[in-house]
Design an enzyme around this catalytic site. Structure first.
Site, PDB file in Angstrom:
ATOM      1  N   ASP A  72    -116.150 -37.414-104.617  1.00 53.50           N
ATOM      2  CA  ASP A  72    -117.371 -38.132-104.242  1.00 53.50           C
ATOM      3  C   ASP A  72    -117.717 -39.236-105.233  1.00 53.50           C
ATOM      4  OD1 ASP A  72    -117.733 -36.146-102.163  1.00 53.50           O
ATOM      5  OD2 ASP A  72    -118.410 -34.800-103.745  1.00 53.50           O
ATOM      6  N   LYS A  87    -114.847 -43.624-103.893  1.00 55.64           N
ATOM      7  CA  LYS A  87    -113.505 -44.208-103.762  1.00 55.64           C
ATOM      8  C   LYS A  87    -113.437 -45.123-102.540  1.00 55.64           C
ATOM      9  CE  LYS A  87    -111.746 -40.000-103.722  1.00 55.64           C
ATOM     10  NZ  LYS A  87    -112.861 -39.176-104.192  1.00 55.64           N
ATOM     11  N   GLY A 128    -114.174 -37.002 -97.353  1.00 58.06           N
ATOM     12  CA  GLY A 128    -115.334 -37.668 -96.746  1.00 58.06           C
ATOM     13  C   GLY A 128    -115.576 -39.015 -97.381  1.00 58.06           C
ATOM     14  N   HIS A 129    -115.066 -40.063 -96.752  1.00 55.92           N
ATOM     15  CA  HIS A 129    -115.305 -41.414 -97.256  1.00 55.92           C
ATOM     16  C   HIS A 129    -116.357 -42.075 -96.394  1.00 55.92           C
ATOM     17  CE1 HIS A 129    -111.972 -41.722 -99.962  1.00 55.92           C
ATOM     18  NE2 HIS A 129    -111.095 -41.459 -99.031  1.00 55.92           N
ATOM     19  N   GLN A 134    -110.199 -36.387-102.172  1.00 51.45           N
ATOM     20  CA  GLN A 134    -110.622 -35.423-103.195  1.00 51.45           C
ATOM     21  C   GLN A 134    -110.416 -36.058-104.577  1.00 51.45           C
ATOM     22  OE1 GLN A 134    -108.213 -33.795-100.742  1.00 51.45           O
ATOM     23  NE2 GLN A 134    -109.978 -33.636 -99.456  1.00 51.45           N
ATOM     24  N   GLY A 177    -122.316 -31.416 -95.854  1.00 50.24           N
ATOM     25  CA  GLY A 177    -123.779 -31.454 -95.865  1.00 50.24           C
ATOM     26  C   GLY A 177    -124.384 -30.658 -97.009  1.00 50.24           C
ATOM     27  N   LYS A 221    -121.828 -46.426-108.972  1.00 54.10           N
ATOM     28  CA  LYS A 221    -123.182 -45.863-109.000  1.00 54.10           C
ATOM     29  C   LYS A 221    -123.895 -46.040-110.344  1.00 54.10           C
ATOM     30  CE  LYS A 221    -123.375 -42.706-105.254  1.00 54.10           C
ATOM     31  NZ  LYS A 221    -123.680 -41.396-104.794  1.00 54.10           N
TER      32      LYS A 221
HETATM   33  P1  GDP Z   1    -115.557 -40.673-101.982  1.00 52.67           P
HETATM   34  O1  GDP Z   1    -115.661 -39.245-101.587  1.00 52.67           O
HETATM   35  O2  GDP Z   1    -115.124 -40.841-103.397  1.00 52.67           O
HETATM   36  O3  GDP Z   1    -114.734 -41.489-101.065  1.00 52.67           O
HETATM   37  O4  GDP Z   1    -117.021 -41.216-101.950  1.00 52.67           O
HETATM   38  P2  GDP Z   1    -117.641 -42.214-100.896  1.00 52.67           P
HETATM   39  O5  GDP Z   1    -116.792 -43.433-100.822  1.00 52.67           O
HETATM   40  O6  GDP Z   1    -117.935 -41.489 -99.651  1.00 52.67           O
HETATM   41  O7  GDP Z   1    -118.973 -42.615-101.635  1.00 52.67           O
HETATM   42  C1  GDP Z   1    -120.039 -41.745-101.783  1.00 52.67           C
HETATM   43  C2  GDP Z   1    -121.316 -42.482-101.602  1.00 52.67           C
HETATM   44  O8  GDP Z   1    -121.548 -43.339-102.706  1.00 52.67           O
HETATM   45  C3  GDP Z   1    -121.370 -43.380-100.384  1.00 52.67           C
HETATM   46  O9  GDP Z   1    -122.609 -43.203 -99.737  1.00 52.67           O
HETATM   47  C4  GDP Z   1    -121.276 -44.776-100.945  1.00 52.67           C
HETATM   48  O10 GDP Z   1    -121.905 -45.756-100.160  1.00 52.67           O
HETATM   49  C5  GDP Z   1    -121.981 -44.599-102.244  1.00 52.67           C
HETATM   50  N1  GDP Z   1    -121.634 -45.573-103.291  1.00 52.67           N
HETATM   51  C6  GDP Z   1    -120.413 -46.017-103.658  1.00 52.67           C
HETATM   52  N2  GDP Z   1    -120.522 -46.865-104.689  1.00 52.67           N
HETATM   53  C7  GDP Z   1    -121.843 -46.967-104.987  1.00 52.67           C
HETATM   54  C8  GDP Z   1    -122.595 -47.664-105.990  1.00 52.67           C
HETATM   55  O11 GDP Z   1    -122.049 -48.372-106.828  1.00 52.67           O
HETATM   56  N3  GDP Z   1    -123.951 -47.475-105.964  1.00 52.67           N
HETATM   57  C9  GDP Z   1    -124.579 -46.680-105.062  1.00 52.67           C
HETATM   58  N4  GDP Z   1    -125.904 -46.567-105.119  1.00 52.67           N
HETATM   59  N5  GDP Z   1    -123.904 -46.018-104.109  1.00 52.67           N
HETATM   60  C10 GDP Z   1    -122.561 -46.147-104.085  1.00 52.67           C
END
Ligand code: GDP
Length: 453
Positions: free
Chosen positions: A43, A46, A70-71, A252, A330, A359
């Protein structure tokens, strides 16, 4: 070659630190495979990093896992959710490959396509390729996943119950079924399927499988996927020779890897760099840049050790600001400070060439921010990240404390425009891990990112 960037700087953002391996790679090297991997417990964001790289990629691939990932990717204000589809499918010029190392539940794959079609996935049928060597996940694997988990009592692993673990177990016990079985003689497929059912019934006598209904379903599905099925090893070999830009989207994360994670609280595949080679048939010498995605703080889903966890208000603040709820499950995620011991271990395993911090904006409101920099177990400083969750639970953490910046960074697009404290925090990550930071995410939107020069 379209879309290749080459940054002029040969250093990381911390130009003064001589210990950092400072050679900045080209973002995507022609004839080399670019990899995006998680560095923590998943999470990390990525999806956004992959999406950015997709602009320069001709082919985007998944190499491991299944629809337990979950992307989410935001394009033009629309949020796409991907579990098994490579997120490159949102880019109309990109081919999307599901490799041999992935396990596929075909009905779920089509449900996912349907859900995302409302935002538009132009020409997706012509752009999706599925490996003939990939293993199938059946409904019975999903049922068995739930049954295994319920038998674990208080030792729950926290599986997503998507059948991924049982499907990899079938692969290892040599009674799994592959896409090529489905494409071949259907009588043979039916016989193998019956064997698989019988095998599981010996473990779970009450398991209820309507074999003929299931076979009928797969008879229809096989015609649906036939045009997409190919030898993806061969396809990728040719694509590499033709100098195509190939991007691998890790699902993951390293600390969930079946070998390098905190077994048994792991996923059932190799989600570190080795899984790229075995899950796609790519020789290691063809792997180019390996981007490690680092969330600016740390989250973990489910039980287990979490040395830098923040249990009170600060943890809640991270969770709320970061929207830390699982896309697939969830479930709320536990939150804490960044852990450099973990990141260093992750780098040892993967050999990252660059980092993407995501983030950072979530930390905008904190007065002070910490990074765990060392672990102590029974008074002894540990040299690296422990193998066992039992030990992880017992470590004491040494922290480095940074002043917060208490400024909204969401609109910032240049590293130099970040508050000094935020710059220092990112430089510290670069220093601690010893890998240059390439990107810094400052918001959810696609363009909320700083490319560090
Ligand atoms: P993954 O499991 O690593 O693929 O994570 P995701 O790509 O699903 O990202 C998780 C959440 O973080 C998503 O809702 C993205 O929109 C959010 N996200 C990604 N980068 C940033 C960021 O730099 N800032 C914020 N606030 N949210 C981000």
């Amino acid at each position: 070659m379209a879309g290749i960037y080459s940054l002029s700087s040969t250093r990381g953002i911390n130009g003064t630190n001589e210990n950092i391996p400072v050679k900045r790679p080209k973002i995507i090297e022609s004839g080399k495979i670019t990899v995006v991997l998680g560095t923590q417990w998943g999470d990390e964001g990525k999806g956004k990093v992959v999406d950015l790289l997709c602009d320069s990629a001709d082919v985007v691939c998944r190499c491991q896992g299944g629809n337990n990932a979950g992307h989410s990717v935001v394009v033009d204000g629309k949020e796409y959710f991907f579990h098994i589809l490579p997120s490159g499918i949102v880019n109309p010029h990109c081919m999307a490959v599901i490799g041999n190392g992935v396990v596929i539940h075909l009905p779920n794959l089509f449900e996912e396509v349907e859900k995302n079609l409302k935002h538009g996935l132009p020409n997706w049928e012509k752009r999706l390729l599925i490996s003939d060597r990939a293993h199938l996940v059946f409904d019975l694997h999903q049922t068995v996943d739930g049954l295994h988990e319920s038998k674990r009592g208080k030792n729950l692993i926290g599986t997503t119950k998507k059948g991924i673990g049982p499907a990899y177990a079938s692969k290892a016990t040599r009674n799994g079924l592959r896409i090529c079985d489905l494409m071949g003689n259907f009588d043979n497929f039916s016989e193998k399927f019956q064997n698989l059912v019988d095998h599981h019934k010996r473990m779970f006598p009450d398991l209820d499988v309507d074999v003929s209904a299931e076979l009928q379903k797969y008879k229809e599905l096989r015609e649906k996927i036939r045009p997409m099925v190919t030898d993806t090893v061969c396809y990728l070999h040719k694509a590499t020779k033709e100098g195509k830009n190939i991007l691998i989207e890790g699902a993951q994360s390293t600390i969930l890897d079946i070998d390098f994670g905190l077994y048994p609280y792991v996923t059932s595949s190799n989600c570190s760099v080795g899984g790229v080679c075995t899950g796609l048939g790519i020789p290691p010498c063809n792997v180019g840049n390996v981007f490690g995605v680092v969330k600016a703080y740390l989250t973990r889903v489910g039980k287990g050790g979490f040395p830098t966890e923040l249990k009170e208000d600060l943890g809640q603040l991270l969770a709320t600001r970061g929207g830390e709820i699982g896309v697939t499950t969830g479930r709320p995620r536990r939150c804490g400070w960044l852990d450099a011991v973990m990141l260093k271990f992750s780098h040892m395993v993967n050999g990252f060439t660059s980092l993407a911090i995501t983030k950072l904006d979530i930390l905008d409101v904190f007065d002070e921010i910490k990074i765990g920099v060392a672990y102590y177990l029974d008074g002894e400083k540990l040299e690296t990240f422990p193998a066992s969750d039992e030990n992880l639970k017992r470590v004491e953490v040494e922290y480095k404390t940074f002043p917060g910046w208490r400024t909204n960074t969401e609109e910032t697009r240049k590293f130099a425009d970040l508050p000094r404290e935020a710059q220092d925090y990112c430089k510290a990550i670069e220093d601690l891990v010893g890998v240059p930071v390439w990107w810094i995410g400052v918001g959810k939107a696609r363009d909320s990112i700083i490319q560090v020069h």
